[in-house]
Design a protein around this motif. Sequence first.
Motif, PDB file in Angstrom:
ATOM      1  N   LEU A  57       2.047 -32.274   6.363  1.00 27.04           N
ATOM      2  CA  LEU A  57       2.535 -30.963   5.903  1.00 27.04           C
ATOM      3  C   LEU A  57       3.567 -30.984   4.810  1.00 27.04           C
ATOM      4  O   LEU A  57       3.656 -30.100   4.151  1.00 27.04           O
ATOM      5  CB  LEU A  57       2.991 -30.144   7.249  1.00 27.04           C
ATOM      6  N   ALA A  58       4.334 -32.155   4.975  1.00 29.34           N
ATOM      7  CA  ALA A  58       5.418 -32.197   3.998  1.00 29.34           C
ATOM      8  C   ALA A  58       4.949 -32.461   2.775  1.00 29.34           C
ATOM      9  O   ALA A  58       5.757 -32.310   1.923  1.00 29.34           O
ATOM     10  CB  ALA A  58       6.372 -33.575   4.235  1.00 29.34           C
ATOM     11  N   ILE A  59       3.577 -32.753   2.442  1.00 36.46           N
ATOM     12  CA  ILE A  59       3.000 -33.085   1.122  1.00 36.46           C
ATOM     13  C   ILE A  59       3.253 -31.508   0.328  1.00 36.46           C
ATOM     14  O   ILE A  59       3.281 -31.677  -0.724  1.00 36.46           O
ATOM     15  CB  ILE A  59       1.651 -33.630   1.280  1.00 36.46           C
ATOM     16  N   GLY A  60       2.709 -30.765   1.237  1.00 36.31           N
ATOM     17  CA  GLY A  60       2.832 -29.134   0.573  1.00 36.31           C
ATOM     18  C   GLY A  60       3.890 -28.817   0.201  1.00 36.31           C
ATOM     19  O   GLY A  60       4.384 -27.725  -0.453  1.00 36.31           O
ATOM     20  N   VAL A  61       5.131 -29.471   0.873  1.00 37.93           N
ATOM     21  CA  VAL A  61       6.675 -28.990   0.277  1.00 37.93           C
ATOM     22  C   VAL A  61       6.907 -29.827  -0.859  1.00 37.93           C
ATOM     23  O   VAL A  61       7.749 -29.387  -1.623  1.00 37.93           O
ATOM     24  CB  VAL A  61       7.089 -28.743   1.660  1.00 37.93           C
ATOM     25  N   LEU A  62       7.008 -31.244  -0.445  1.00 39.27           N
ATOM     26  CA  LEU A  62       7.659 -32.419  -1.069  1.00 39.27           C
ATOM     27  C   LEU A  62       7.004 -32.984  -2.288  1.00 39.27           C
ATOM     28  O   LEU A  62       7.532 -33.626  -3.065  1.00 39.27           O
ATOM     29  CB  LEU A  62       8.356 -33.387  -0.280  1.00 39.27           C
ATOM     30  N   ALA A  63       5.708 -32.721  -2.307  1.00 42.67           N
ATOM     31  CA  ALA A  63       4.867 -33.471  -3.293  1.00 42.67           C
ATOM     32  C   ALA A  63       5.639 -33.104  -4.648  1.00 42.67           C
ATOM     33  O   ALA A  63       5.776 -32.080  -5.316  1.00 42.67           O
ATOM     34  CB  ALA A  63       3.362 -32.851  -3.350  1.00 42.67           C
ATOM     35  N   ASN A  64       5.656 -34.484  -5.424  1.00 43.66           N
ATOM     36  CA  ASN A  64       6.326 -34.424  -6.739  1.00 43.66           C
ATOM     37  C   ASN A  64       5.298 -34.537  -8.046  1.00 43.66           C
ATOM     38  O   ASN A  64       4.728 -35.719  -7.735  1.00 43.66           O
ATOM     39  CB  ASN A  64       7.457 -35.487  -6.585  1.00 43.66           C
TER      40      ASN A  64
END
Length: 452
Positions: free
Chosen positions: A345-352
């Motif tokens: 789920l963090a990918i959806g927030v932190l993906a650069n």
Amino acid sequence: MPFAEDEMNAADVSAGDTAWVLISAALVLLMTVGLAFFYGGMVRAKSVLNMVMMSVVTMGLIGVLWVLVGFSLVFGESIGGFIGNPMDFAGLTALLNEDAVVDGTPTLIFAGFQAAFAIIAVALVSGAVADRMRFSAWVVFAVVWALLVYFPAAHWVFAFNGSVSENGGFIANNLGAVDFAGGTAIHINAGAAALALALVLRPRIGFRRAPMRPHNLPLVMLGAGLLWFGWFGFNAGSALGANHTAAFAWINTLAAPAAAMLAWLIVERIRDGRPTSLGAASGVVAGLVGITPAAAAVSPLGAIAIGTLAGIGSALAIGLKTKLGYDDSLDVVGVHLVAGLIGTLAIGVLANPASPAGEAGLLHGGGLHLLGVEALSAAIVLVYSFVVTTVIALVLRSMMGGIRVTSHEESFGIDVSAHAESGYEFSQVPYTSQNITRSIVIPAPEQQEARP
């Protein structure tokens, strides 16, 4: 046509990339040995060999199964986006031609690299059933679970169109989810299966009443160290080359578990008054799990954030089993399922967008789409794994006359009854088929609950 046309040129093979994938495959295989030590140290002394053997036998079972049909089911020409054609690469004979190439490496070593993934994915589940599952039942379960759960999920996530075959799995190609090295296919998958199997088997004798402390914490620390070491191959090796993507994944695989270990220790210090070695080892594993899907999608600062969230989340989650009454012996749910969900789920927030994945999360102006895709892919794998694992466990329990050891064997320990061995041998009398029964002393009922 099993091979993608643009991957059939032997001249495209890179010696450097091939060497890195060869090394990475060996590192990932070593992780299963590390897992055996990690799990083995956390159980009670009377069941350490059985716990180690559950990982070791998985190397044999899944290693053979992968060659026979596993690689084909995962990377064969997709049947509706759900599973690969089992005949495309059965026995791996179709890969013997030197023109079989994937991303600059021989497809044979790619098959070996993915075999090590399959092995540890199955072995992870065993931690939830420590101390109480029949070894024969585990052997059958491991084979059936690989065929019906892991191979389909791996096809959905890892089989990209045009990599090995023309058409691949629906999560990778239709949903477009980002999962660099298996947060969904391996960790969420194994965590959901662990929960299902623990519920079917029911708690150990004395659960929530008797102490069930790890018997060998140095062994746990050794296992965690081997897992971290091997995980560099797990994540950086998934770049399938000695390149910038591998370097990106490598540094994130350093940063996330380091942050997770510190976060777990801080939680313990605040909650319990003292940081523990078990907490440090568990924090490392939680951070490794969390960064696995995001290793090529977030910056090193993002990796630290994921590690911190995974360390805190898993440290808090492991207490749920006592409150909710399910006995996940070695916290596969609390670490692998929870940290896997956090990382995905963090990918959806932190993906650069500057990362090799090239995706932008919420914090980088990417909107909600990526977060929704990541959540949907995680939910699909979680629900599928939990439901199918429950069915497998119930069917095996019915067909095999039970998949749990007797109370007699559980109270004394599975090592002697299942393997005729002891992890720490102090007796001069060998365990044989003739004297094994006589060597077992059944504790009195009031002693059984208090037995460590």
